[in-house]
Design a protein around this motif. Structure first.
Motif, PDB file in Angstrom:
ATOM      1  N   ALA A 255       0.846  -1.202   0.000  1.00 18.01           N
ATOM      2  CA  ALA A 255       0.000   0.000   0.000  1.00 18.01           C
ATOM      3  C   ALA A 255       0.877   1.246   0.000  1.00 18.01           C
ATOM      4  O   ALA A 255       1.969   1.248   0.549  1.00 18.01           O
ATOM      5  CB  ALA A 255      -0.910   0.000   1.221  1.00 18.01           C
ATOM      6  N   PRO A 256       0.402   2.330  -0.624  1.00 19.39           N
ATOM      7  CA  PRO A 256       1.213   3.552  -0.683  1.00 19.39           C
ATOM      8  C   PRO A 256       1.268   4.273   0.658  1.00 19.39           C
ATOM      9  O   PRO A 256       0.422   4.053   1.539  1.00 19.39           O
ATOM     10  CB  PRO A 256       0.468   4.400  -1.726  1.00 19.39           C
ATOM     11  N   ALA A 257       2.277   5.111   0.797  1.00 18.86           N
ATOM     12  CA  ALA A 257       2.389   5.952   1.992  1.00 18.86           C
ATOM     13  C   ALA A 257       1.374   7.080   1.905  1.00 18.86           C
ATOM     14  O   ALA A 257       0.850   7.413   0.836  1.00 18.86           O
ATOM     15  CB  ALA A 257       3.797   6.510   2.105  1.00 18.86           C
ATOM     16  N   GLY A 258       1.076   7.681   3.037  1.00 21.11           N
ATOM     17  CA  GLY A 258       0.189   8.830   3.053  1.00 21.11           C
ATOM     18  C   GLY A 258       0.928  10.085   2.604  1.00 21.11           C
ATOM     19  O   GLY A 258       2.085  10.033   2.179  1.00 21.11           O
ATOM     20  N   ASP A 259       0.260  11.206   2.693  1.00 29.70           N
ATOM     21  CA  ASP A 259       0.860  12.479   2.295  1.00 29.70           C
ATOM     22  C   ASP A 259       1.198  13.307   3.538  1.00 29.70           C
ATOM     23  O   ASP A 259       0.643  13.097   4.620  1.00 29.70           O
ATOM     24  CB  ASP A 259      -0.108  13.272   1.405  1.00 29.70           C
ATOM     25  N   LEU A 260       2.109  14.228   3.362  1.00 29.08           N
ATOM     26  CA  LEU A 260       2.506  15.135   4.445  1.00 29.08           C
ATOM     27  C   LEU A 260       1.999  16.530   4.117  1.00 29.08           C
ATOM     28  O   LEU A 260       2.180  17.015   2.994  1.00 29.08           O
ATOM     29  CB  LEU A 260       4.027  15.155   4.599  1.00 29.08           C
ATOM     30  N   PHE A 261       1.362  17.166   5.086  1.00 30.00           N
ATOM     31  CA  PHE A 261       0.886  18.540   4.920  1.00 30.00           C
ATOM     32  C   PHE A 261       1.683  19.432   5.865  1.00 30.00           C
ATOM     33  O   PHE A 261       1.685  19.229   7.083  1.00 30.00           O
ATOM     34  CB  PHE A 261      -0.608  18.632   5.223  1.00 30.00           C
ATOM     35  N   LEU A 262       2.376  20.403   5.269  1.00 28.53           N
ATOM     36  CA  LEU A 262       3.243  21.300   6.025  1.00 28.53           C
ATOM     37  C   LEU A 262       2.621  22.686   6.085  1.00 28.53           C
ATOM     38  O   LEU A 262       2.405  23.326   5.052  1.00 28.53           O
ATOM     39  CB  LEU A 262       4.629  21.372   5.377  1.00 28.53           C
ATOM     40  N   LEU A 263       2.321  23.148   7.294  1.00 31.85           N
ATOM     41  CA  LEU A 263       1.813  24.502   7.505  1.00 31.85           C
ATOM     42  C   LEU A 263       2.993  25.423   7.757  1.00 31.85           C
ATOM     43  O   LEU A 263       3.756  25.214   8.704  1.00 31.85           O
ATOM     44  CB  LEU A 263       0.845  24.524   8.687  1.00 31.85           C
ATOM     45  N   VAL A 264       3.160  26.431   6.895  1.00 28.95           N
ATOM     46  CA  VAL A 264       4.338  27.300   6.943  1.00 28.95           C
ATOM     47  C   VAL A 264       4.007  28.634   7.606  1.00 28.95           C
ATOM     48  O   VAL A 264       3.016  29.283   7.258  1.00 28.95           O
ATOM     49  CB  VAL A 264       4.885  27.557   5.528  1.00 28.95           C
ATOM     50  N   HIS A 265       4.850  29.018   8.565  1.00 32.17           N
ATOM     51  CA  HIS A 265       4.762  30.334   9.175  1.00 32.17           C
ATOM     52  C   HIS A 265       5.991  31.133   8.732  1.00 32.17           C
ATOM     53  O   HIS A 265       7.117  30.640   8.818  1.00 32.17           O
ATOM     54  CB  HIS A 265       4.740  30.227  10.706  1.00 32.17           C
ATOM     55  N   VAL A 266       5.774  32.349   8.258  1.00 30.28           N
ATOM     56  CA  VAL A 266       6.867  33.183   7.755  1.00 30.28           C
ATOM     57  C   VAL A 266       7.084  34.358   8.700  1.00 30.28           C
ATOM     58  O   VAL A 266       6.144  35.105   9.010  1.00 30.28           O
ATOM     59  CB  VAL A 266       6.563  33.706   6.333  1.00 30.28           C
ATOM     60  N   GLU A 267       8.309  34.510   9.171  1.00 31.48           N
ATOM     61  CA  GLU A 267       8.640  35.626  10.053  1.00 31.48           C
ATOM     62  C   GLU A 267       8.633  36.939   9.261  1.00 31.48           C
ATOM     63  O   GLU A 267       8.900  36.958   8.055  1.00 31.48           O
ATOM     64  CB  GLU A 267      10.029  35.417  10.664  1.00 31.48           C
ATOM     65  N   GLY A 268       8.314  38.014   9.939  1.00 29.48           N
ATOM     66  CA  GLY A 268       8.334  39.317   9.290  1.00 29.48           C
ATOM     67  C   GLY A 268       9.764  39.830   9.111  1.00 29.48           C
ATOM     68  O   GLY A 268      10.717  39.271   9.670  1.00 29.48           O
ATOM     69  N   ASP A 269       9.925  40.889   8.316  1.00 30.65           N
ATOM     70  CA  ASP A 269      11.243  41.479   8.073  1.00 30.65           C
ATOM     71  C   ASP A 269      11.158  42.978   8.359  1.00 30.65           C
ATOM     72  O   ASP A 269      10.155  43.632   8.044  1.00 30.65           O
ATOM     73  CB  ASP A 269      11.675  41.240   6.632  1.00 30.65           C
ATOM     74  N   GLU A 270      12.209  43.511   8.970  1.00 25.42           N
ATOM     75  CA  GLU A 270      12.206  44.926   9.340  1.00 25.42           C
ATOM     76  C   GLU A 270      12.244  45.846   8.132  1.00 25.42           C
ATOM     77  O   GLU A 270      11.753  46.979   8.187  1.00 25.42           O
ATOM     78  CB  GLU A 270      13.399  45.233  10.250  1.00 25.42           C
ATOM     79  N   ARG A 271      12.830  45.377   7.042  1.00 25.11           N
ATOM     80  CA  ARG A 271      13.001  46.255   5.882  1.00 25.11           C
ATOM     81  C   ARG A 271      12.007  45.988   4.769  1.00 25.11           C
ATOM     82  O   ARG A 271      11.479  46.915   4.140  1.00 25.11           O
ATOM     83  CB  ARG A 271      14.421  46.116   5.327  1.00 25.11           C
ATOM     84  N   PHE A 272      11.749  44.708   4.492  1.00 27.54           N
ATOM     85  CA  PHE A 272      10.992  44.356   3.297  1.00 27.54           C
ATOM     86  C   PHE A 272       9.570  43.899   3.606  1.00 27.54           C
ATOM     87  O   PHE A 272       9.278  43.362   4.676  1.00 27.54           O
ATOM     88  CB  PHE A 272      11.701  43.245   2.516  1.00 27.54           C
ATOM     89  N   GLY A 273       8.714  44.110   2.629  1.00 21.57           N
ATOM     90  CA  GLY A 273       7.364  43.587   2.629  1.00 21.57           C
ATOM     91  C   GLY A 273       7.138  42.843   1.315  1.00 21.57           C
ATOM     92  O   GLY A 273       8.040  42.772   0.467  1.00 21.57           O
ATOM     93  N   ARG A 274       5.938  42.313   1.122  1.00 26.03           N
ATOM     94  CA  ARG A 274       5.651  41.555  -0.103  1.00 26.03           C
ATOM     95  C   ARG A 274       4.334  42.001  -0.703  1.00 26.03           C
ATOM     96  O   ARG A 274       3.372  42.312  -0.002  1.00 26.03           O
ATOM     97  CB  ARG A 274       5.590  40.051   0.202  1.00 26.03           C
TER      98      ARG A 274
END
Length: 368
Positions: A255-274
């Motif tokens: 049987a196949p393996a399951g999947d992995l779900f990664l929840l990403v948290h991104v830290e802020g930056d003092e100089r740049f924004g998006r």
């Protein structure tokens, strides 16, 4: 319930009122309507409706299952070659004039979970591995450029002692007699429909363990830890959920393996924004450069600063674009850097600066 040989002679498509080539959705729709109309709860005391409901549930239990439907169609085609629907003797005989001996119970066993010869049952399907979910926090720059992260995962995986069978070494589990190894059972829900649910005896495994493994206590699974490297793509956003196929818990053998779900948290930056694939930055602009024109320098995320010419009369808050200096896109190209100027006004001007501004005011207003 009728015997397997009786089932094979029934036209389940006719019972449901659909064509033989009907789609799965058409079959389900027909079943739901008929089950609603003939359910005993909707027809109290009507034995004819109750018998009709049983026939409808029986038909859907076969043609509503893709595997059983395929085998059912094959057997219907086979039996259609006999005038009476069966070879001489009913339960066994020769196929046509070819002189091939077979036992009808062997043929039906694949469809209905068992036969008279040898107690055959449908082999239980190996379990797919569980899906896993974890979280990771990355820097602003890692989110912009992409990064490979080592992740330590803990999950239940096939027991190394019993190799996932759940049975004590030297013993084997037996096929569940309640569900015939399918792991599912059908029963009345108390409402309009007959519901298919995990078997209450084997809890959906299709197997009964009489002598449990001492490590996993019969579950076939045991806690396991491992570290994997996961590539987080460039441009990932804060709070984004990434699916990594096949990196979840291992499945049973085959049987196949399951999947992995990664929840990403991104830290802020003092100089740049998006802003989408573009990066944003704010830089100071001296008052005299805003009036007379000049040049500003702006930092970039991964290289030397860029310089831009500012035309005379530039207002506060104007944005300039440095192409190709933004974040990395999924195709490898780069977004832009959006540079916003903030005009600086001296809080405590020197005597010379004050005199210069007063002269500017006099020239602007035309006063001496």
């Amino acid at each position: 319930m009728s015997a397997p040989t009786d089932w094979a002679t029934k036209d389940f498509y006719a019972v449901l009122g659909v064509k033989k080539d009907a789609s799965a959705d058409e079959i389900k729709k027909a079943y739901r309507k008929l089950a609603r109309d003939h359910h005993p709860d909707s027809n109290p005391g009507n034995t004819q409706a109750e018998e009709r409901f049983k026939a409808i549930s029986e038909a859907y239990g076969v043609v509503g299952n893709a595997d059983k439907r395929k085998q059912y169609d094959e057997q219907r085609s086979l039996f259609g070659q006999f005038k009476g629907g069966f070879p001489p003797g009913g339960g066994g005989g020769s196929y046509g004039n070819a002189g091939v001996d077979f036992d009808l119970s062997d043929i039906l066993g694949g469809i209905f979970g068992g036969g008279a010869r040898g107690g055959r049952r449908r082999a239980p399907q190996p379990r797919r591995g569980d899906d896993l979910e974890t979280e990771a926090t990355i820097t602003f720059r890692q989110a912009v450029e992409g990064v490979t992260l080592p992740l330590r995962l803990t999950s239940d995986e096939p027991c190394t002692m019993c190799h996932g069978t759940g049975a004590k070494p030297g013993t084997v589990p037996k096929v569940c007699g309640n569900c015939q190894g399918s792991g599912m059972q059908t029963g009345a829900s108390g409402g309009v429909f007959a519901m298919t649910e995990p078997c209450s005896q084997c809890r959906g495994r299709g197997l009964i363990v009489e002598h449990p493994c001492e490590v996993c206590t019969g579950s076939g699974r045991a806690p396991s830890s491992r570290t994997i490297n996961v590539k987080v793509p460039a441009g990932v956003k804060d709070g984004q959920r990434i699916k990594i196929r096949g990196k979840g818990a291992k499945g049973d053998t085959g049987a196949p393996a399951g999947d992995l779900f990664l929840l990403v948290h991104v830290e802020g930056d003092e100089r740049f924004g998006r802003k989408g694939d573009d990066l944003t930055v704010t830089v100071p602009l001296p008052f005299d450069d805003a009036v007379l024109g000049g040049e500003v320098s702006a930092p970039t995320i991964d290289g030397p600063s860029v310089k831009l010419k500012v035309p005379p009369g530039t207002p506060n808050g104007r944005t300039f674009r440095a192409r190709g200096k933004g974040g990395t896109r999924r195709d490898g190209s780069r977004g832009d850097l959006l540079i916003t100027v903030e005009v600086q006004v001296p809080h405590e001007p020197s005597p010379d600066e004050r005199a210069a501004v007063e002269a500017f005011r006099a020239a602007r207003t035309g006063s001496a």
